[in-house]
Design a protein around this motif. Structure first.
Motif, PDB file in Angstrom:
ATOM      1  N   LYS A  84       1.236  -4.605  12.161  1.00 28.43           N
ATOM      2  CA  LYS A  84      -0.169  -4.278  12.416  1.00 28.43           C
ATOM      3  C   LYS A  84      -0.476  -2.812  12.142  1.00 28.43           C
ATOM      4  CE  LYS A  84      -0.963  -7.932  15.837  1.00 28.43           C
ATOM      5  NZ  LYS A  84      -1.361  -8.249  17.239  1.00 28.43           N
ATOM      6  N   ALA A  85       0.424  -1.928  12.557  1.00 29.08           N
ATOM      7  CA  ALA A  85       0.203  -0.499  12.303  1.00 29.08           C
ATOM      8  C   ALA A  85       0.171  -0.210  10.809  1.00 29.08           C
ATOM      9  CB  ALA A  85       1.289   0.336  12.982  1.00 29.08           C
ATOM     10  N   GLY A  86       1.013  -0.914  10.063  1.00 27.97           N
ATOM     11  CA  GLY A  86       1.023  -0.726   8.621  1.00 27.97           C
ATOM     12  C   GLY A  86      -0.275  -1.166   7.976  1.00 27.97           C
ATOM     13  N   LYS A  87      -0.866  -2.237   8.513  1.00 30.86           N
ATOM     14  CA  LYS A  87      -2.148  -2.704   7.989  1.00 30.86           C
ATOM     15  C   LYS A  87      -3.252  -1.687   8.250  1.00 30.86           C
ATOM     16  CE  LYS A  87      -0.975  -7.602   8.315  1.00 30.86           C
ATOM     17  NZ  LYS A  87      -1.276  -8.911   8.943  1.00 30.86           N
ATOM     18  N   VAL A  88      -3.198  -1.030   9.423  1.00 27.21           N
ATOM     19  CA  VAL A  88      -4.169   0.033   9.723  1.00 27.21           C
ATOM     20  C   VAL A  88      -3.978   1.187   8.740  1.00 27.21           C
ATOM     21  CG1 VAL A  88      -4.887   1.750  11.421  1.00 27.21           C
ATOM     22  CG2 VAL A  88      -4.361  -0.584  12.152  1.00 27.21           C
ATOM     23  N   ALA A  89      -2.722   1.557   8.509  1.00 19.72           N
ATOM     24  CA  ALA A  89      -2.435   2.636   7.556  1.00 19.72           C
ATOM     25  C   ALA A  89      -2.921   2.271   6.162  1.00 19.72           C
ATOM     26  CB  ALA A  89      -0.935   2.939   7.545  1.00 19.72           C
TER      27      ALA A  89
ATOM     28  N   PHE B 270      -0.051  -1.853  -4.570  1.00 18.71           N
ATOM     29  CA  PHE B 270      -1.471  -2.205  -4.514  1.00 18.71           C
ATOM     30  C   PHE B 270      -2.097  -2.060  -3.135  1.00 18.71           C
ATOM     31  CE2 PHE B 270       1.101  -6.155  -4.381  1.00 18.71           C
ATOM     32  CZ  PHE B 270       0.825  -6.561  -3.074  1.00 18.71           C
ATOM     33  N   GLY B 271      -1.294  -1.799  -2.096  1.00 24.47           N
ATOM     34  CA  GLY B 271      -1.864  -1.627  -0.755  1.00 24.47           C
ATOM     35  C   GLY B 271      -2.624  -2.867  -0.312  1.00 24.47           C
ATOM     36  N   PRO B 272      -3.799  -2.706   0.285  1.00 25.96           N
ATOM     37  CA  PRO B 272      -4.578  -3.862   0.745  1.00 25.96           C
ATOM     38  C   PRO B 272      -5.313  -4.605  -0.366  1.00 25.96           C
ATOM     39  CG  PRO B 272      -5.719  -1.835   1.293  1.00 25.96           C
ATOM     40  CD  PRO B 272      -4.381  -1.430   0.722  1.00 25.96           C
ATOM     41  N   GLY B 273      -5.148  -4.184  -1.616  1.00 26.21           N
ATOM     42  CA  GLY B 273      -5.706  -4.934  -2.739  1.00 26.21           C
ATOM     43  C   GLY B 273      -7.071  -4.499  -3.228  1.00 26.21           C
ATOM     44  N   VAL B 274      -7.545  -3.349  -2.782  1.00 24.25           N
ATOM     45  CA  VAL B 274      -8.878  -2.885  -3.177  1.00 24.25           C
ATOM     46  C   VAL B 274      -8.940  -2.611  -4.676  1.00 24.25           C
ATOM     47  CG1 VAL B 274     -10.615  -1.083  -2.876  1.00 24.25           C
ATOM     48  CG2 VAL B 274      -9.358  -1.938  -0.890  1.00 24.25           C
TER      49      VAL B 274
ATOM     50  N   LYS C  62      -5.197 -12.034   1.554  1.00 28.03           N
ATOM     51  CA  LYS C  62      -6.400 -12.399   2.306  1.00 28.03           C
ATOM     52  C   LYS C  62      -7.657 -11.958   1.565  1.00 28.03           C
ATOM     53  CE  LYS C  62      -8.573 -11.910   6.867  1.00 28.03           C
ATOM     54  NZ  LYS C  62      -8.443 -11.310   8.226  1.00 28.03           N
ATOM     55  N   ARG C  63      -7.631 -10.743   1.020  1.00 24.70           N
ATOM     56  CA  ARG C  63      -8.793 -10.203   0.300  1.00 24.70           C
ATOM     57  C   ARG C  63      -9.069 -10.980  -0.983  1.00 24.70           C
ATOM     58  NH1 ARG C  63     -11.588  -5.372  -0.346  1.00 24.70           N
ATOM     59  NH2 ARG C  63     -10.439  -4.415   1.364  1.00 24.70           N
ATOM     60  N   LEU C  64      -8.001 -11.408  -1.656  1.00 22.07           N
ATOM     61  CA  LEU C  64      -8.127 -11.973  -2.995  1.00 22.07           C
ATOM     62  C   LEU C  64      -7.832 -13.475  -3.014  1.00 22.07           C
ATOM     63  CD1 LEU C  64      -6.251  -9.092  -4.830  1.00 22.07           C
ATOM     64  CD2 LEU C  64      -8.721  -9.436  -4.747  1.00 22.07           C
TER      65      LEU C  64
ATOM     66  N   ALA D 254       5.426  -6.160   3.015  1.00 24.08           N
ATOM     67  CA  ALA D 254       4.942  -7.502   3.348  1.00 24.08           C
ATOM     68  C   ALA D 254       3.565  -7.430   3.987  1.00 24.08           C
ATOM     69  CB  ALA D 254       5.927  -8.197   4.290  1.00 24.08           C
ATOM     70  N   ALA D 255       3.311  -6.376   4.773  1.00 24.27           N
ATOM     71  CA  ALA D 255       2.011  -6.216   5.424  1.00 24.27           C
ATOM     72  C   ALA D 255       0.909  -6.037   4.394  1.00 24.27           C
ATOM     73  CB  ALA D 255       2.048  -5.017   6.378  1.00 24.27           C
ATOM     74  N   MET D 256       1.180  -5.259   3.342  1.00 22.90           N
ATOM     75  CA  MET D 256       0.180  -5.049   2.304  1.00 22.90           C
ATOM     76  C   MET D 256      -0.030  -6.320   1.491  1.00 22.90           C
ATOM     77  SD  MET D 256      -0.938  -2.001   2.759  1.00 22.90           S
ATOM     78  CE  MET D 256      -0.711  -2.441   4.491  1.00 22.90           C
ATOM     79  N   ALA D 257       1.039  -7.051   1.250  1.00 22.56           N
ATOM     80  CA  ALA D 257       0.913  -8.309   0.517  1.00 22.56           C
ATOM     81  C   ALA D 257       0.018  -9.286   1.271  1.00 22.56           C
ATOM     82  CB  ALA D 257       2.290  -8.920   0.280  1.00 22.56           C
TER      83      ALA D 257
END
Length: 202
Positions: A15-20, A52-56, A83-85, A75-78
């Motif tokens: 979760k912290a990685g997703k915030v980052a 690619f991070g969160p995929g923006v 989810k985004r894409l 794995a958190a970024m994947a």
């Protein structure tokens, strides 16, 4: 063991990685726009983004009419990118891969363009990674690597040192016509390196 939050920016987990990742996507927005512009994209091309991070940026690249593969060690970024894409994944326009450029097996002469924004300095073995990326590029393909130092010691001189390092590593990997471009962005000057895979003589 809990990973300190500041380390989440280089090795995002949970979760912290997703915030980052969300924070990084906001901070890298202008860098992504600059770097992707250096790709000189054309509809129908196949593009690989490293980190690619969160995929923006993946999402923005798809708007250019290209097919995109994304590779990230987290794995958190994947999970965030998937989810985004979701719709683009279902249509086959994008593919999400988890792994590191140094270790993953990529198809040879497959990609037209390769992009990396603000992650080159955390590659475990950049020389090995660049060798693999060179092999995966089509002849006359292009790689674009952008870096902006964010550490406490960040300065224009550090940016230039990063640029010189990228320049020599790209040349050593076989890339030609390597160029460096510097641009001032908050909070520190950034550098983009562009290199090309040699086109075979007919």
């Amino acid at each position: 063991m809990t990973v300190p939050f500041f380390k989440q920016f280089s090795h995002p987990e949970g979760k912290a990685g997703k915030v980052a990742g969300f924070i990084m996507s906001k901070e890298n927005r202008k860098l992504n726009r600059w770097a992707s512009g250096c790709l000189d994209l054309h509809p129908g091309e196949h593009v690989l983004e490293i980190g690619f991070g969160p995929g923006v940026c993946l999402e923005n690249l798809l708007k250019k009419g290209v097919t995109v593969d994304g590779l990230d060690a987290s794995a958190a970024m994947a999970q965030l990118a998937e989810k985004r894409l979701r719709k683009q994944l279902e249509s086959g326009k994008v593919r999400i891969m988890q792994g590191k450029a140094e270790h993953i097996n990529l198809p040879e002469k497959y990609y037209d363009k390769i992009l990396s924004v603000n992650n080159f300095t955390i590659w475990e073995d950049p020389d090995r990674a660049l060798e693999k990326l060179y092999s995966s590029l089509k002849e006359d393909g292009r790689i674009v690597i952008t870096m902006q130092p964010r550490e406490e010691t960040a300065s224009p001189n550090l940016t230039r040192m990063m640029g010189n390092d990228m320049y020599h590593r790209l040349e050593n990997a076989g890339f030609e016509h390597v160029t460096l471009t510097y641009r001032n962005f908050w909070p520190e000057m950034a550098v983009t390196a562009v290199g090309f895979k040699k086109k075979r003589q007919s």
